[in-house]
Design an enzyme around this catalytic site. Sequence first.
Site, PDB file in Angstrom:
ATOM      1  N   ALA A  76       0.825  -1.213   0.000  1.00 37.29           N
ATOM      2  CA  ALA A  76       0.000   0.000   0.000  1.00 37.29           C
ATOM      3  C   ALA A  76       0.857   1.260   0.000  1.00 37.29           C
ATOM      4  O   ALA A  76       0.590   2.206  -0.750  1.00 37.29           O
ATOM      5  CB  ALA A  76      -0.931  -0.002   1.213  1.00 37.29           C
ATOM      6  N   GLU A  77       1.887   1.286   0.835  1.00 33.24           N
ATOM      7  CA  GLU A  77       2.731   2.478   0.895  1.00 33.24           C
ATOM      8  C   GLU A  77       3.490   2.676  -0.407  1.00 33.24           C
ATOM      9  O   GLU A  77       3.659   3.799  -0.869  1.00 33.24           O
ATOM     10  CB  GLU A  77       3.697   2.422   2.074  1.00 33.24           C
ATOM     11  N   THR A  78       3.923   1.580  -1.012  1.00 32.26           N
ATOM     12  CA  THR A  78       4.607   1.669  -2.298  1.00 32.26           C
ATOM     13  C   THR A  78       3.682   2.284  -3.341  1.00 32.26           C
ATOM     14  O   THR A  78       4.054   3.239  -4.040  1.00 32.26           O
ATOM     15  CB  THR A  78       5.073   0.272  -2.752  1.00 32.26           C
TER      16      THR A  78
END
Length: 152
Positions: A76-78
Amino acid sequence: MSDKFTPHPLAAELLAAGVPVELHPLMSPHGVGTLVSKMGIVFTQMSIESMVATMPVESNTQVTGLLHGGAHVVLAETLGSFAAAFHAGAGRKVVGIEINATHHRGIAEGLVTGTATPIHLGRTLTTHEVVMRDPAGRRLSTCRITNMILDR
């Protein structure tokens, strides 16, 4: 003036991660980062409107054999950070300032697909919803990430 294309210094890494050649000039000198490679994340769509990537469950599990919750958050952060960087444009950088995750169901094998869609695209902040799904299309987790956009 030459029209000759200079390859990105990490072109092989970018190609392995699914980044199309035409997007290489937009990438930072750091490429996709070592964690993306270690987790097996591969981009399948890259635009401001929708950032999509896959990640294998294999090698990203916790002790019970399910995909690690932290792996969901890494994906998700990527996706949210790359989407924010595309929105910010050249000469600006993004830093994550908040992320949360709700895990809906587990997965023990296969490929997870994450899709980041914008909730807010501002001048200094972006917020994306990132949904991870299994191969059958079932929602595995939902994350929300907010990034701050900084001038270099």
